[in-house]
Design a protein around this motif. Structure first.
Motif, PDB file in Angstrom:
ATOM      1  N   GLY A   1      41.721  15.509  20.965  1.00  0.00           N
ATOM      2  CA  GLY A   1      43.018  15.708  21.586  1.00  0.00           C
ATOM      3  C   GLY A   1      42.946  16.065  23.053  1.00  0.00           C
ATOM      4  O   GLY A   1      43.956  16.037  23.757  1.00  0.00           O
ATOM      5  N   ASP A   2      41.759  16.416  23.569  1.00  0.00           N
ATOM      6  CA  ASP A   2      41.621  16.727  24.984  1.00  0.00           C
ATOM      7  C   ASP A   2      41.885  15.470  25.818  1.00  0.00           C
ATOM      8  O   ASP A   2      41.489  14.371  25.455  1.00  0.00           O
ATOM      9  N   LEU A   3      42.543  15.656  26.961  1.00  0.00           N
ATOM     10  CA  LEU A   3      42.755  14.531  27.872  1.00  0.00           C
ATOM     11  C   LEU A   3      41.470  14.188  28.608  1.00  0.00           C
ATOM     12  O   LEU A   3      41.213  13.036  28.929  1.00  0.00           O
ATOM     13  N   SER A   4      40.664  15.195  28.905  1.00  0.00           N
ATOM     14  CA  SER A   4      39.456  15.003  29.705  1.00  0.00           C
ATOM     15  C   SER A   4      38.269  14.670  28.808  1.00  0.00           C
ATOM     16  O   SER A   4      37.381  15.480  28.605  1.00  0.00           O
ATOM     17  N   LYS A   5      38.235  13.467  28.274  1.00  0.00           N
ATOM     18  CA  LYS A   5      37.256  13.125  27.247  1.00  0.00           C
ATOM     19  C   LYS A   5      35.942  12.581  27.793  1.00  0.00           C
ATOM     20  O   LYS A   5      34.972  12.477  27.059  1.00  0.00           O
ATOM     21  N   TYR A   6      35.889  12.232  29.068  1.00  0.00           N
ATOM     22  CA  TYR A   6      34.702  11.542  29.563  1.00  0.00           C
ATOM     23  C   TYR A   6      33.968  12.316  30.647  1.00  0.00           C
ATOM     24  O   TYR A   6      33.198  11.755  31.400  1.00  0.00           O
ATOM     25  N   GLY A   7      34.221  13.608  30.744  1.00  0.00           N
ATOM     26  CA  GLY A   7      33.530  14.425  31.730  1.00  0.00           C
ATOM     27  C   GLY A   7      33.993  14.162  33.146  1.00  0.00           C
ATOM     28  O   GLY A   7      33.333  14.528  34.097  1.00  0.00           O
ATOM     29  N   MET A   8      35.138  13.477  33.303  1.00  0.00           N
ATOM     30  CA  MET A   8      35.615  13.126  34.633  1.00  0.00           C
ATOM     31  C   MET A   8      37.067  13.549  34.849  1.00  0.00           C
ATOM     32  O   MET A   8      37.658  13.265  35.869  1.00  0.00           O
ATOM     33  N   GLY A   9      37.656  14.237  33.876  1.00  0.00           N
ATOM     34  CA  GLY A   9      39.070  14.568  33.940  1.00  0.00           C
ATOM     35  C   GLY A   9      39.481  15.360  35.156  1.00  0.00           C
ATOM     36  O   GLY A   9      40.365  14.945  35.890  1.00  0.00           O
ATOM     37  N   MET A  10      38.892  16.537  35.363  1.00  0.00           N
ATOM     38  CA  MET A  10      39.287  17.383  36.476  1.00  0.00           C
ATOM     39  C   MET A  10      39.099  16.696  37.807  1.00  0.00           C
ATOM     40  O   MET A  10      39.955  16.755  38.693  1.00  0.00           O
ATOM     41  N   LYS A  11      37.962  16.013  37.966  1.00  0.00           N
ATOM     42  CA  LYS A  11      37.662  15.394  39.244  1.00  0.00           C
ATOM     43  C   LYS A  11      38.534  14.183  39.518  1.00  0.00           C
ATOM     44  O   LYS A  11      39.139  14.063  40.581  1.00  0.00           O
ATOM     45  N   THR A  12      38.590  13.256  38.563  1.00  0.00           N
ATOM     46  CA  THR A  12      39.353  12.033  38.802  1.00  0.00           C
ATOM     47  C   THR A  12      40.851  12.292  38.831  1.00  0.00           C
ATOM     48  O   THR A  12      41.573  11.668  39.613  1.00  0.00           O
ATOM     49  N   ALA A  13      41.337  13.212  37.986  1.00  0.00           N
ATOM     50  CA  ALA A  13      42.755  13.559  38.030  1.00  0.00           C
ATOM     51  C   ALA A  13      43.112  14.115  39.407  1.00  0.00           C
ATOM     52  O   ALA A  13      44.122  13.743  40.004  1.00  0.00           O
ATOM     53  N   SER A  14      42.250  14.988  39.918  1.00  0.00           N
ATOM     54  CA  SER A  14      42.500  15.602  41.220  1.00  0.00           C
ATOM     55  C   SER A  14      42.406  14.590  42.356  1.00  0.00           C
ATOM     56  O   SER A  14      43.275  14.524  43.235  1.00  0.00           O
ATOM     57  N   MET A  15      41.358  13.780  42.325  1.00  0.00           N
ATOM     58  CA  MET A  15      41.151  12.848  43.431  1.00  0.00           C
ATOM     59  C   MET A  15      42.062  11.626  43.370  1.00  0.00           C
ATOM     60  O   MET A  15      42.119  10.850  44.315  1.00  0.00           O
ATOM     61  N   SER A  16      42.787  11.467  42.275  1.00  0.00           N
ATOM     62  CA  SER A  16      43.799  10.420  42.247  1.00  0.00           C
ATOM     63  C   SER A  16      45.028  10.842  43.039  1.00  0.00           C
ATOM     64  O   SER A  16      45.865  10.022  43.394  1.00  0.00           O
ATOM     65  N   GLN A  17      45.121  12.158  43.330  1.00  0.00           N
ATOM     66  CA  GLN A  17      46.275  12.685  44.048  1.00  0.00           C
ATOM     67  C   GLN A  17      45.927  13.282  45.405  1.00  0.00           C
ATOM     68  O   GLN A  17      46.750  13.247  46.323  1.00  0.00           O
ATOM     69  N   ALA A  18      44.746  13.850  45.524  1.00  0.00           N
ATOM     70  CA  ALA A  18      44.386  14.610  46.723  1.00  0.00           C
ATOM     71  C   ALA A  18      43.107  14.077  47.348  1.00  0.00           C
ATOM     72  O   ALA A  18      42.189  13.658  46.644  1.00  0.00           O
ATOM     73  N   ARG A  19      43.055  14.131  48.669  1.00  0.00           N
ATOM     74  CA  ARG A  19      41.849  13.697  49.369  1.00  0.00           C
ATOM     75  C   ARG A  19      40.748  14.750  49.282  1.00  0.00           C
ATOM     76  O   ARG A  19      39.575  14.451  49.447  1.00  0.00           O
ATOM     77  N   LYS A  20      41.150  15.978  49.020  1.00  0.00           N
ATOM     78  CA  LYS A  20      40.161  17.058  48.930  1.00  0.00           C
ATOM     79  C   LYS A  20      40.449  17.941  47.721  1.00  0.00           C
ATOM     80  O   LYS A  20      41.580  18.391  47.518  1.00  0.00           O
ATOM     81  N   LEU A  21      39.422  18.166  46.916  1.00  0.00           N
ATOM     82  CA  LEU A  21      39.497  19.047  45.745  1.00  0.00           C
ATOM     83  C   LEU A  21      38.571  20.230  45.958  1.00  0.00           C
ATOM     84  O   LEU A  21      37.381  20.054  46.223  1.00  0.00           O
ATOM     85  N   THR A  22      39.114  21.424  45.837  1.00  0.00           N
ATOM     86  CA  THR A  22      38.309  22.651  45.921  1.00  0.00           C
ATOM     87  C   THR A  22      38.511  23.452  44.639  1.00  0.00           C
ATOM     88  O   THR A  22      39.640  23.613  44.182  1.00  0.00           O
TER      89      THR A  22
ATOM     90  N   VAL B   1      48.352  16.594  36.876  1.00  0.00           N
ATOM     91  CA  VAL B   1      48.523  18.045  36.738  1.00  0.00           C
ATOM     92  C   VAL B   1      48.355  18.451  35.274  1.00  0.00           C
ATOM     93  O   VAL B   1      47.715  19.463  34.967  1.00  0.00           O
ATOM     94  N   ALA B   2      48.904  17.647  34.368  1.00  0.00           N
ATOM     95  CA  ALA B   2      48.772  17.941  32.937  1.00  0.00           C
ATOM     96  C   ALA B   2      47.308  17.934  32.517  1.00  0.00           C
ATOM     97  O   ALA B   2      46.888  18.738  31.669  1.00  0.00           O
ATOM     98  N   ASP B   3      46.508  17.056  33.112  1.00  0.00           N
ATOM     99  CA  ASP B   3      45.082  16.990  32.804  1.00  0.00           C
ATOM    100  C   ASP B   3      44.378  18.283  33.212  1.00  0.00           C
ATOM    101  O   ASP B   3      43.535  18.807  32.481  1.00  0.00           O
ATOM    102  N   ILE B   4      44.746  18.813  34.386  1.00  0.00           N
ATOM    103  CA  ILE B   4      44.161  20.069  34.854  1.00  0.00           C
ATOM    104  C   ILE B   4      44.541  21.216  33.920  1.00  0.00           C
ATOM    105  O   ILE B   4      43.703  22.044  33.542  1.00  0.00           O
ATOM    106  N   ILE B   5      45.811  21.262  33.544  1.00  0.00           N
ATOM    107  CA  ILE B   5      46.285  22.319  32.651  1.00  0.00           C
ATOM    108  C   ILE B   5      45.583  22.235  31.296  1.00  0.00           C
ATOM    109  O   ILE B   5      45.156  23.247  30.731  1.00  0.00           O
ATOM    110  N   ASP B   6      45.446  21.011  30.786  1.00  0.00           N
ATOM    111  CA  ASP B   6      44.745  20.801  29.517  1.00  0.00           C
ATOM    112  C   ASP B   6      43.312  21.325  29.590  1.00  0.00           C
ATOM    113  O   ASP B   6      42.822  21.979  28.666  1.00  0.00           O
TER     114      ASP B   6
END
Length: 199
Positions: A86-107, A25-30
């Motif tokens: 300082g961004d958490l999402s440094k590799y272009g995969m933050g929003m997607k991988t953070a979300s899919m580590s928790q949810a089966r579906k990301l919209t 969640v912190a990654d999404i907020i960041d």
């Protein structure tokens, strides 16, 4: 509409980062602050009483994204992102991988200023069943249906935010690990304590 997207990083579902709910969640907020330039971020975490499944909504009042930019941003390993120190999402995969580590579906639904809404989603169950990295693209009618089902009309803050000139909404559906942990408690009070401790 389904569209197969060739990821710019060689990624399989097993490669999705395993991280905690709080860090995800912190990654999404960041991302909302550093990339979306949001001033306000609203989080709604609920349990659907009919399906008994949990859903998480993260809405920001940032600059939003056009359909073309959102599609690119939904790619795993997207090359359009220029991350700051300082961004958490440094590799272009933050929003997607953070979300899919928790949810089966990301919209993700987004509306930039002076432009219409657009929405895309990743569904890990669909990927498993088809063995294809196909992304769902939604029409305006389908987007309005998603927003109606979210029942934001009952939440004045979220309802007002969706009427702003620009915003982005991230939805997590089917939070498998969280649901497993929640329902592992035999006593309702203990389960609810776990839920409120998380939020």
């Amino acid at each position: 509409m389904l569209k197969e997207i060739l990821s710019e990083a060689a990624v399989a579902e097993d490669d999705v980062t395993d991280t905690s709910f709080e860090v995800a969640v912190a990654d999404i907020i960041d991302n909302s602050i550093s990339r979306g330039e949001a001033d306000n971020i609203y989080i709604k975490f609920i349990r659907n009483e009919s399906s008994k499944k949990f859903q998480l909504y993260i809405l920001d009042d940032g600059i939003g994204m056009t359909s073309e930019i959102l599609e690119q941003a939904m790619k795993l390993g997207s090359s359009i992102e220029d991350y700051k120190t300082g961004d958490l999402s440094k590799y272009g995969m933050g929003m997607k991988t953070a979300s899919m580590s928790q949810a089966r579906k990301l919209t993700v639904i987004s509306k930039p200023m002076n432009n219409k809404m657009s929405a895309y989603s990743w569904d890990l169950d669909h990927i498993n069943n088809t063995d294809k990295w196909e992304i769902f693209k939604y029409s305006t009618v389908e987007i309005n249906s998603i927003l109606t089902k979210a029942n934001f009309e009952t939440d004045p803050i979220l309802n007002r935010s969706l009427k702003k000139k620009s915003w982005t909404l991230i939805i997590w559906n089917n939070l498998t690990d969280f649901q497993t942990n929640y329902y592992s408690y035999k006593i309702t009070t203990a389960a609810n304590n776990f839920y409120y401790k998380t939020i």
